[in-house]
Design a protein around this motif. Structure first.
Motif, PDB file in Angstrom:
ATOM      1  N   LYS A 104      -7.826   4.485 -10.152  1.00 34.59           N
ATOM      2  CA  LYS A 104      -6.876   3.477  -9.620  1.00 34.59           C
ATOM      3  C   LYS A 104      -6.177   3.297  -8.372  1.00 34.59           C
ATOM      4  O   LYS A 104      -5.121   4.226  -8.451  1.00 34.59           O
ATOM      5  CB  LYS A 104      -5.839   2.464 -10.562  1.00 34.59           C
TER       6      LYS A 104
ATOM      7  N   GLY B 289      -4.414  -2.663  -6.067  1.00 34.46           N
ATOM      8  CA  GLY B 289      -4.760  -4.324  -7.360  1.00 34.46           C
ATOM      9  C   GLY B 289      -6.737  -4.193  -7.444  1.00 34.46           C
ATOM     10  O   GLY B 289      -6.847  -4.861  -8.697  1.00 34.46           O
TER      11      GLY B 289
ATOM     12  N   ASP C   9      -7.638  -2.942 -10.689  1.00 32.08           N
ATOM     13  CA  ASP C   9      -6.833  -3.710 -12.174  1.00 32.08           C
ATOM     14  C   ASP C   9      -8.363  -5.106 -11.776  1.00 32.08           C
ATOM     15  O   ASP C   9      -8.494  -5.973 -12.761  1.00 32.08           O
ATOM     16  CB  ASP C   9      -5.737  -4.903 -11.229  1.00 32.08           C
TER      17      ASP C   9
ATOM     18  N   SER D  94       5.034  -1.287  -5.321  1.00 31.64           N
ATOM     19  CA  SER D  94       4.709  -1.288  -4.415  1.00 31.64           C
ATOM     20  C   SER D  94       4.275  -0.364  -3.792  1.00 31.64           C
ATOM     21  O   SER D  94       4.565   0.937  -3.788  1.00 31.64           O
ATOM     22  CB  SER D  94       4.898  -2.045  -3.468  1.00 31.64           C
ATOM     23  N   ARG D  95       2.886  -0.527  -3.296  1.00 29.66           N
ATOM     24  CA  ARG D  95       2.229   0.881  -2.248  1.00 29.66           C
ATOM     25  C   ARG D  95       3.350   0.242  -1.055  1.00 29.66           C
ATOM     26  O   ARG D  95       4.047  -0.190  -0.831  1.00 29.66           O
ATOM     27  CB  ARG D  95       0.816   0.797  -1.754  1.00 29.66           C
TER      28      ARG D  95
ATOM     29  N   LYS E  30       3.107  -4.426   3.122  1.00 32.34           N
ATOM     30  CA  LYS E  30       3.819  -4.502   2.249  1.00 32.34           C
ATOM     31  C   LYS E  30       5.425  -5.247   2.767  1.00 32.34           C
ATOM     32  O   LYS E  30       6.084  -5.976   1.630  1.00 32.34           O
ATOM     33  CB  LYS E  30       3.999  -4.059   0.740  1.00 32.34           C
TER      34      LYS E  30
ATOM     35  N   LEU F 210      10.025   1.580  -6.990  1.00 28.74           N
ATOM     36  CA  LEU F 210       8.907   1.793  -7.765  1.00 28.74           C
ATOM     37  C   LEU F 210       7.834   2.418  -6.983  1.00 28.74           C
ATOM     38  O   LEU F 210       7.482   1.502  -6.750  1.00 28.74           O
ATOM     39  CB  LEU F 210       8.343   2.120  -8.911  1.00 28.74           C
TER      40      LEU F 210
ATOM     41  N   GLY G  67       6.610   7.878  -6.922  1.00 25.94           N
ATOM     42  CA  GLY G  67       5.582   8.304  -7.114  1.00 25.94           C
ATOM     43  C   GLY G  67       4.444   7.168  -7.788  1.00 25.94           C
ATOM     44  O   GLY G  67       4.949   5.356  -7.287  1.00 25.94           O
ATOM     45  N   TYR G  68       3.196   7.193  -8.208  1.00 28.85           N
ATOM     46  CA  TYR G  68       2.726   6.047  -9.449  1.00 28.85           C
ATOM     47  C   TYR G  68       2.791   6.650 -10.403  1.00 28.85           C
ATOM     48  O   TYR G  68       2.859   7.398 -11.164  1.00 28.85           O
ATOM     49  CB  TYR G  68       1.106   6.550  -9.191  1.00 28.85           C
ATOM     50  N   ASN G  69       3.433   5.259 -10.881  1.00 28.51           N
ATOM     51  CA  ASN G  69       4.012   6.213 -12.924  1.00 28.51           C
ATOM     52  C   ASN G  69       3.878   4.138 -13.387  1.00 28.51           C
ATOM     53  O   ASN G  69       4.600   4.034 -13.358  1.00 28.51           O
ATOM     54  CB  ASN G  69       5.358   6.289 -13.165  1.00 28.51           C
TER      55      ASN G  69
ATOM     56  N   GLY H 174      -2.071 -10.580  -4.064  1.00 28.00           N
ATOM     57  CA  GLY H 174      -0.856  -9.615  -4.458  1.00 28.00           C
ATOM     58  C   GLY H 174      -0.670  -9.723  -6.402  1.00 28.00           C
ATOM     59  O   GLY H 174      -1.473 -10.674  -6.803  1.00 28.00           O
ATOM     60  N   LEU H 175      -0.269  -8.909  -7.243  1.00 37.48           N
ATOM     61  CA  LEU H 175      -0.342  -8.963  -8.740  1.00 37.48           C
ATOM     62  C   LEU H 175       0.820  -8.246  -9.736  1.00 37.48           C
ATOM     63  O   LEU H 175       0.975  -9.484 -10.075  1.00 37.48           O
ATOM     64  CB  LEU H 175      -1.392  -7.674  -9.267  1.00 37.48           C
TER      65      LEU H 175
ATOM     66  N   TYR I  75       2.620 -10.334 -12.393  1.00 40.49           N
ATOM     67  CA  TYR I  75       3.347  -9.977 -13.606  1.00 40.49           C
ATOM     68  C   TYR I  75       4.829 -10.429 -13.351  1.00 40.49           C
ATOM     69  O   TYR I  75       5.485 -10.794 -14.890  1.00 40.49           O
ATOM     70  CB  TYR I  75       3.477  -8.500 -13.743  1.00 40.49           C
TER      71      TYR I  75
HETATM   72  P1  ADP Z   1      -2.789  -3.991  -3.895  1.00 36.18           P
HETATM   73  O1  ADP Z   1      -3.624  -4.017  -4.205  1.00 36.18           O
HETATM   74  O2  ADP Z   1      -2.502  -4.436  -2.290  1.00 36.18           O
HETATM   75  O3  ADP Z   1      -1.580  -2.230  -3.444  1.00 36.18           O
HETATM   76  P2  ADP Z   1      -1.442  -5.114  -5.747  1.00 36.18           P
HETATM   77  O4  ADP Z   1      -0.043  -6.777  -6.004  1.00 36.18           O
HETATM   78  O5  ADP Z   1      -2.649  -6.203  -5.856  1.00 36.18           O
HETATM   79  O6  ADP Z   1      -1.384  -4.632  -3.933  1.00 36.18           O
HETATM   80  O7  ADP Z   1      -2.041  -4.105  -6.621  1.00 36.18           O
HETATM   81  C1  ADP Z   1      -1.323  -3.622  -7.087  1.00 36.18           C
HETATM   82  C2  ADP Z   1      -0.903  -2.853  -8.467  1.00 36.18           C
HETATM   83  O8  ADP Z   1      -0.975  -1.172  -8.331  1.00 36.18           O
HETATM   84  C3  ADP Z   1      -0.607  -3.514  -9.511  1.00 36.18           C
HETATM   85  O9  ADP Z   1      -1.100  -3.308 -10.376  1.00 36.18           O
HETATM   86  C4  ADP Z   1       0.848  -2.720  -9.762  1.00 36.18           C
HETATM   87  O10 ADP Z   1       1.545  -2.791 -10.756  1.00 36.18           O
HETATM   88  C5  ADP Z   1       0.105  -1.085  -9.435  1.00 36.18           C
HETATM   89  N1  ADP Z   1       1.472  -0.546  -8.697  1.00 36.18           N
HETATM   90  C6  ADP Z   1       1.739  -0.123  -6.803  1.00 36.18           C
HETATM   91  N2  ADP Z   1       2.313   0.843  -7.014  1.00 36.18           N
HETATM   92  C7  ADP Z   1       2.708   1.472  -7.891  1.00 36.18           C
HETATM   93  C8  ADP Z   1       3.351   2.512  -8.892  1.00 36.18           C
HETATM   94  N3  ADP Z   1       3.881   3.294  -7.673  1.00 36.18           N
HETATM   95  N4  ADP Z   1       3.149   2.205 -10.290  1.00 36.18           N
HETATM   96  C9  ADP Z   1       2.838   2.317 -11.031  1.00 36.18           C
HETATM   97  N5  ADP Z   1       1.739   0.939 -10.118  1.00 36.18           N
HETATM   98  C10 ADP Z   1       1.488   0.518  -9.252  1.00 36.18           C
END
Ligand code: ADP
Ligand code: GLC
Length: 478
Positions: free
Chosen positions: A15, A18, A21, A297-298, A303, A325, A352-354, A378-379, A383
């Motif tokens: 992953k 989104g 997901d 977020s990325r 964004k 984050l 980071g990604y966590n 957007g997810l 949440y």
């Molecule tokens: P996009 O797909 O454009 O990045 P979305 O909101 O559809 O935006 O989905 C982003 C997904 O990635 C969500 O499940 C979000 O929780 C997750 N995510 C993004 N950045 C991080 C991060 N740094 N650590 C953990 N989960 C992240």
């Protein structure tokens, strides 16, 4: 109805955003509606190890530069076809980029290979006992599949749906690669896969698929305009009724405040206090003050988090706090890290990604900020709704479709779930943050919004039915 989904990432196996997901959630969401879905995904190291021993379904002696096989098996409840092609996918690094952060030089070939095998699975399905009725291509990485289906003859019996998660990624390749990508020369035109003098895999998918969808109704409308369409607006307008928006859902089991291993769980709003206190402690935030705003977020231009950098002093002045984050753009990473150093107790940043941390942050926050310039769905705002964390969002795409903004009317009717702002500017975000702090000062009103959000449906029920109907329309037989 059998649907072959072609995706470059799928949660929980691999992953970056989104898309994973959604590709990971749709098979389970569609099952009760009589749609049997299998997913073709690349054999990245993590995917192959999750699959273990698969059954060999197809082989190819020379798939864009090396031998390949398609393996079938199950992992994490998903029925998977895995494209095992070591020369293309068995590498360290991300799905699209090398460890140095640059895209893999051979991305066009890598995902052309995925699409080629998808078309073969559609063409030859009857030979190994599972004949798809419809192929669903996710984003540009699946975009060439409908072209190859036509080329191999599969499209006579198998329908196709192109699902656009993000128009910004076009799947571009030089026009000199038409032959080496096994594309038909006659398709290189404005009505085919030509896009500003190059090949676009996304354009291919849009042009050749029977149906096209994107991930929210508002983004579908936006994409037909010059401002949002990024050059695809004309093609999408031309699709007419064959282009629709279907809102994403979230996995309401993985994101369930009443059953989340990362937090002190809660079913109702009063219980959220513990998760909030835990976040204050973990992030070393000032224990008292205005709303705790969170971002997961990325960090990319899409964004809009550069706007937040400019609006941050306003939040701090109102005694608000921020927990962010994310990872991505090095400049944004640096700026937010500096903001944290400059504002101890007020701003906490984790680069980071966590995934586990993302649950603790979203559960512990009072508000979740999503100031995107564009947002197909957007997810994280979904949440937020589920966890009683009030979304403050830009009025665009799926954000506009999923948050009921606080206005005089929605306040009177007791239905507001969050705050929306427009236009996408620093000033409008500053005003939205001001509105948030004002509402925070009226606990009864704020808590009503939180409760409204927690009741708002964010699962797949409605949208799964819409996908099932779209697949039925795309299928070539009744
Ligand atoms: P996009 O797909 O454009 O990045 P979305 O909101 O559809 O935006 O989905 C982003 C997904 O990635 C969500 O499940 C979000 O929780 C997750 N995510 C993004 N950045 C991080 C991060 N740094 N650590 C953990 N989960 C992240
Ligand atoms: C894309 C979009 C995001 C959407 C996701 C899943 O990455 O940026 O808005 O939620 O795909 O469809």
């Amino acid at each position: 109805m059998k649907v072959l989904s072609v995706a470059s990432e799928i949660a929980p196996l691999i992953k970056t955003g989104g898309l994973a997901d959604v590709a990971g959630a749709l098979p389970a969401a569609l099952k009760d509606l009589g749609v049997e879905m299998r997913s073709l995904v690349p054999g990245y190291p993590s995917v192959l190890s999750a699959l273990g021993d698969g059954t060999q379904i197809m082989t190819d002696g020379d798939l864009f530069g090396g031998p390949a096989q398609v393996l079938f098996g199950q992992a994490e409840g998903l029925d998977l076809y895995v494209l095992d092609a070591a020369h293309l996918f068995y590498r360290d690094g991300g799905p699209y980029a090398a460890p140095d952060g640059y895209d893999w030089w051979d991305n066009p070939q890598r995902f052309a290979a995925l699409c080629w095998m998808a078309a073969r699975l559609c063409n030859e399905g009857h030979l190994h006992g599972w004949q798809p009725d419809v192929l669903q291509a996710h984003d540009w990485q699946g975009g060439l599949a409908p072209v190859y289906m036509q080329r191999l003859g599969a499209s006579h019996k198998v329908g196709s749906v192109m699902s656009i998660h993000n128009i910004a990624f076009t799947g571009s390749a030089g026009a000199d690669m038409i032959a080496s990508l096994r594309l038909p020369a006659e398709g290189y035109n404005a009505g085919g896969f030509e896009f500003y003098g190059r090949i676009s895999a996304l354009k291919a998918g849009i042009a050749y698929a029977d149906k096209v969808n994107t991930v929210s109704p508002t983004y579908a409308e936006e994409l037909k305009t010059e401002g949002f369409g990024m050059g695809f607006d004309g093609t999408l307008r031309y699709k007419g009724k064959d282009f629709v928006g279907i809102l994403n859902g979230i996995d309401t089991e993985a994101w369930n405040p009443a059953n989340d291993p990362e937090i002190a769980t809660y079913k109702t709003l009063p219980g959220k206090g513990k998760a909030r206190a835990a976040l204050i402690e973990e992030m070393e935030l000032a224990p008292e003050g205005g709303p705790i705003c969170v971002v997961v977020s990325r960090l990319t231009e899409q964004k809009g988090l550069d706007l937040l950098l400019h609006a941050l002093p306003d939040l701090i002045e109102r005694d608000g706090r921020l927990v962010l984050l994310g990872s991505g753009d090095p400049w944004l990473e640096g700026q937010f890290a500096e903001a944290a150093v400059a504002n101890p107790g007020k701003v906490a940043v984790r680069i980071g990604y966590n995934e586990p941390l993302s649950h603790r942050i979203i559960a512990g926050g009072d508000a979740i900020l999503v100031p995107s310039r564009f947002e197909p769905c957007g997810l994280t705002q979904l949440y937020g709704l589920r966890y009683g964390t009030v979304p403050v969002v830009a009025q665009t795409g799926g954000l506009a479709d999923t948050v009921i903004p606080h206005t005089v009317a929605t306040r009177t009717a007791n239905v507001a779930t969050g705050i929306q702002f427009a236009p996408n500017s620093v000033q409008a975000l500053q005003e939205a943050i001001g509105q948030l702090c004002d509402l925070w000062a009226e606990p009864k009103v704020f808590q009503q919004m939180q409760r409204n959000g927690m009741k708002f449906p964010v699962g797949w029920d409605t949208s799964a039915a819409a996908y099932a109907a779209l697949f039925a329309e795309a299928a070539k037989h009744p």
